[in-house]
Structures are given as structure tokens and as C-alpha cells.
Design a protein around this motif. Structure first.
Motif, PDB file in Angstrom:
ATOM      1  N   TYR A 140     -44.209  30.996  14.971  1.00  0.00           N
ATOM      2  CA  TYR A 140     -43.590  31.274  16.269  1.00  0.00           C
ATOM      3  C   TYR A 140     -43.821  32.716  16.706  1.00  0.00           C
ATOM      4  CZ  TYR A 140     -41.259  26.787  16.741  1.00  0.00           C
ATOM      5  OH  TYR A 140     -41.010  25.453  16.910  1.00  0.00           O
ATOM      6  N   LEU A 141     -43.918  33.643  15.750  1.00  0.00           N
ATOM      7  CA  LEU A 141     -44.187  35.034  16.110  1.00  0.00           C
ATOM      8  C   LEU A 141     -45.552  35.185  16.775  1.00  0.00           C
ATOM      9  CD1 LEU A 141     -42.739  37.061  13.097  1.00  0.00           C
ATOM     10  CD2 LEU A 141     -41.963  37.088  15.488  1.00  0.00           C
TER      11      LEU A 141
ATOM     12  N   GLU B 257     -41.519  31.043  10.757  1.00  0.00           N
ATOM     13  CA  GLU B 257     -41.318  32.303  11.470  1.00  0.00           C
ATOM     14  C   GLU B 257     -42.638  32.890  11.925  1.00  0.00           C
ATOM     15  OE1 GLU B 257     -37.860  35.087  10.672  1.00  0.00           O
ATOM     16  OE2 GLU B 257     -38.381  34.395   8.651  1.00  0.00           O
ATOM     17  N   ARG B 258     -43.652  32.889  11.046  1.00  0.00           N
ATOM     18  CA  ARG B 258     -44.964  33.456  11.412  1.00  0.00           C
ATOM     19  C   ARG B 258     -45.604  32.658  12.535  1.00  0.00           C
ATOM     20  NH1 ARG B 258     -45.586  34.056   5.715  1.00  0.00           N
ATOM     21  NH2 ARG B 258     -46.816  32.133   5.665  1.00  0.00           N
TER      22      ARG B 258
ATOM     23  N   GLU C  12     -40.673  31.058   6.041  1.00  0.00           N
ATOM     24  CA  GLU C  12     -41.554  32.167   6.425  1.00  0.00           C
ATOM     25  C   GLU C  12     -42.720  31.650   7.250  1.00  0.00           C
ATOM     26  OE1 GLU C  12     -42.796  34.410   3.098  1.00  0.00           O
ATOM     27  OE2 GLU C  12     -40.755  34.982   2.476  1.00  0.00           O
TER      28      GLU C  12
ATOM     29  N   ASP D 171     -44.973  35.220  20.163  1.00  0.00           N
ATOM     30  CA  ASP D 171     -43.973  36.225  20.518  1.00  0.00           C
ATOM     31  C   ASP D 171     -42.571  35.612  20.670  1.00  0.00           C
ATOM     32  OD1 ASP D 171     -43.241  38.851  20.918  1.00  0.00           O
ATOM     33  OD2 ASP D 171     -43.412  38.716  23.098  1.00  0.00           O
ATOM     34  N   ILE D 172     -42.261  34.689  19.765  1.00  0.00           N
ATOM     35  CA  ILE D 172     -40.959  34.025  19.770  1.00  0.00           C
ATOM     36  C   ILE D 172     -40.243  34.318  18.451  1.00  0.00           C
ATOM     37  CG2 ILE D 172     -39.721  31.822  19.831  1.00  0.00           C
ATOM     38  CD1 ILE D 172     -42.017  30.690  21.490  1.00  0.00           C
ATOM     39  N   ASN D 173     -39.072  34.878  18.533  1.00  0.00           N
ATOM     40  CA  ASN D 173     -38.229  35.084  17.355  1.00  0.00           C
ATOM     41  C   ASN D 173     -37.440  33.799  17.141  1.00  0.00           C
ATOM     42  OD1 ASN D 173     -36.076  35.715  15.578  1.00  0.00           O
ATOM     43  ND2 ASN D 173     -36.237  37.889  16.111  1.00  0.00           N
ATOM     44  N   ILE D 174     -37.902  32.961  16.221  1.00  0.00           N
ATOM     45  CA  ILE D 174     -37.308  31.639  16.059  1.00  0.00           C
ATOM     46  C   ILE D 174     -35.862  31.709  15.577  1.00  0.00           C
ATOM     47  CG2 ILE D 174     -38.113  31.348  13.690  1.00  0.00           C
ATOM     48  CD1 ILE D 174     -37.795  28.653  16.459  1.00  0.00           C
ATOM     49  N   ARG D 175     -35.541  32.742  14.786  1.00  0.00           N
ATOM     50  CA  ARG D 175     -34.157  32.898  14.330  1.00  0.00           C
ATOM     51  C   ARG D 175     -33.231  33.140  15.526  1.00  0.00           C
ATOM     52  NH1 ARG D 175     -35.506  34.736   8.927  1.00  0.00           N
ATOM     53  NH2 ARG D 175     -33.916  33.929   7.477  1.00  0.00           N
ATOM     54  N   GLN D 176     -33.648  34.049  16.410  1.00  0.00           N
ATOM     55  CA  GLN D 176     -32.848  34.361  17.586  1.00  0.00           C
ATOM     56  C   GLN D 176     -32.773  33.170  18.526  1.00  0.00           C
ATOM     57  OE1 GLN D 176     -30.960  37.085  18.111  1.00  0.00           O
ATOM     58  NE2 GLN D 176     -30.195  35.874  19.852  1.00  0.00           N
TER      59      GLN D 176
END
Length: 320
Positions: free
Chosen positions: A214-215, A211-212, A208, A218-223
């Protein structure tokens, strides 16, 4: 294709379960088979009826060696191996060392062994011996389990296209298993119907916190990870298809899955419809820190399905 196949035997019917598959591959490739029987150097006084009768250890060893020679000659001249070039050897040393040394000196292309067996001497083609051979062999090892002897791969006479699941982690070391996996699928599948080689990349989900972080950009690290894996699998597929010899015929497919426990994920996918799982003992991070390598032994212990495993060549040291 596999031209020189080694089958280590310990005198048990369980260990001999590796023979049908080995002979099938040899017939398809026009290869030869080497039968190796290793008599461990330790001769325990309480283990043998010979010793209890007061016979000296060296006499016991001589008797056992002759029995081993007779046993291998019987196998070599059996109807099952008719028409195949067969070599036999009996040695007295560490089973692991002898198997690895023979594979290297005789330029073996494939080792086929049953992960469990039993002799009147001691257990050796099981447990720690099979694991050590798998861990250290630069030659592909096709390891069969006594609890998985009904698997279609073990009974090639029931001809149908074979499906192999190949575990990749994004590293060249892990990719070393691809050519032998393709050769195995070709050798076991019907000549008129190519089998499938399916490459899979298991992605560990980001935390988590990651993910936060990178968000915030504005990057969706999963994608991002999924896109990176898709591109990687596409490149590997193109290269493999281009580099495979003309006599190797497989359908190459790929997929990815997100899962924290990589070993469990691979086993679940493999047991859902594949005939063999193929992976290298070292991958991402090299020989000291290998993602694929760290889970190979867990998979070896937890699944009964056939496994094709090899130790990739160590990368050359950079020259500065």
C-alpha cells in the motif's frame, strides 16, 4: 427490557448463584422468572445409592423428579423471590436441548446461568453444556463463572453504575448484541445513574508485505484501517443512541485497539475495569466464517468475568 428470564438450576448452591442477579433484573423490569431443572435421561447403575440398593432405574427417575419439583418449589417460594412471578418446570432429556427449547417456546428474553455446577447425577451446567447453550441460543445468555462470583455485576445490591464492554468487528451480526447489552446495563445500574456501554473494535495489524504494497500507492494502510474503524464506531453509536427505547439509559462510548490476538486483547481490556463483556457468537464472515464467533468460546474458557453472549438471527437468503 427483559420481561421473561430463565434460570437453569441443577440443585447445587453454585448454580443458584445466578439467582440474585436474575431476581434483581426481574424486579427492575417488572419481569418474571422461570426456574428449569433438567434430569438427564441416563441413569448409571453405579452413580446412585438407589441403584446400588437394587432399585429400578425408572423408580430412581421418579424419585429424582419429585425431589427436583420439591427443590424448585422451595426456591420459588423463598424470600429471595418474594413478589416476583415465578414458573417452574422439571424435564427429563438433554439439558442443552431442554434449555434451548424452553427458551424458544416460552419466549424467554434472557438466560442467566452459572457456568459451573454439580448435582448428584452428573455435571451439566458447566463446561460443554454452558458452551453449547451459548453457542446455539438465539436468546442472550448471561454466563457467570463460579470463580468470578465476587464481581460487582453478580451483587447488584451493591449499587453502582455498571460498565459493559461490547466487542464489535464491523458486521451487523456482531452488532446484534448491542440492544441486550444496553438493556442489561440499564437493569443493573442505579436508576438515577446511567451505566456505560463501551464499544470496542480490535484491529489486526497488517503484515509487513501488506504495508509495503500500500505504501507503493502512498497509502498508510494502518491509518486507513483506523479511520475506517473510527467512522464505523461513530455511525453505530449514532444509530444505537437513536434506536434505543426510552426506558433504556446508557452512556455510549467507543475505542479501538490494534492487536494480533483478538481474544487476548478483549480479555485484557475487559478485565481492566469493566463489569461484563458482551459479544455475539457470529460476526464478520457470517455464520460459517465468523471473526467474533471464532473467539467467543476462547473467551468463555479463559476469563472468569460475566459474559453476555447471543447467537444473532441468521440473515435472510437473498432473493434473485
Amino acid at each position: 427490557m427483559f420481561q421473561h428470564i430463565l434460570v437453569p438450576l441443577d440443585g447445587s448452591s453454585r448454580a443458584e448463584q445466578a439467582l440474585p442477579l436474575a431476581t434483581h433484573i426481574a424486579r427492575r423490569t417488572g419481569g418474571t422468572i422461570s426456574l428449569l431443572r433438567v434430569i438427564p435421561p441416563e441413569v448409571g447403575d453405579s452413580t446412585y445409592a438407589y441403584s446400588r440398593a437394587g432399585v429400578l432405574a425408572d423408580e430412581v427417575r421418579t424419585t429424582l423428579t419429585q425431589e427436583a419439583h420439591d427443590y424448585l418449589e422451595h426456591i420459588a417460594h423463598s424470600e429471595r423471590l418474594a413478589g416476583i412471578g415465578v414458573r417452574t418446570r422439571v424435564t427429563t432429556d438433554s439439558p442443552v436441548q431442554e434449555i434451548l427449547s424452553y427458551a424458544q417456546s416460552e419466549k424467554i428474553d434472557l438466560i442467566v446461568l452459572c457456568r459451573h455446577g454439580f448435582t448428584g447425577l452428573k455435571r451439566w451446567v458447566m463446561g460443554s453444556v454452558a458452551q453449547k447453550v451459548v453457542r446455539h441460543s438465539p436468546v442472550p445468555v448471561l454466563a457467570l463463572s463460579e470463580k468470578g462470583l465476587e464481581a460487582p455485576l453478580v451483587h447488584p445490591e451493591k449499587a453502582r453504575p455498571i460498565r459493559a464492554l461490547v466487542a464489535l468487528d464491523g458486521s451487523p451480526l456482531a452488532e446484534a448484541i448491542l440492544p441486550p447489552a444496553a438493556q442489561l446495563v440499564t437493569a443493573v445500574s442505579p436508576a438515577e445513574t446511567p451505566g456505560e456501554l463501551h464499544m470496542i473494535r480490535i484491529l489486526k495489524p497488517p503484515s509487513e508485505t501488506e504495508e509495503r504494497r500500500y505504501l507503493a500507492y502512498d497509502i498508510n494502510i494502518r491509518q486507513f484501517y483506523r479511520s475506517e474503524a473510527e467512522q464505523y464506531l461513530r455511525i453505530v453509536k449514532e444509530k444505537l443512541t437513536k434506536d434505543l427505547p426510552a426506558d433504556v439509559h446508557v452512556q455510549v462510548t467507543s475505542s479501538m485497539k490494534e492487536e494480533a490476538d483478538i481474544a487476548t486483547a478483549l480479555i485484557e481490556v475487559a478485565e481492566s475495569g469493566y463489569d461484563v463483556m458482551a459479544l455475539a457468537t457470529h460476526g464478520r464472515g457470517g455464520l460459517k466464517r465468523a471473526m467474533i464467533g471464532s473467539i467467543a468460546e476462547r473467551i468463555l474458557e479463559r476469563t472468569t468475568m460475566p459474559l453476555l453472549i447471543m447467537r444473532p438471527p441468521e440473515p435472510a437468503s437473498p432473493v434473485f
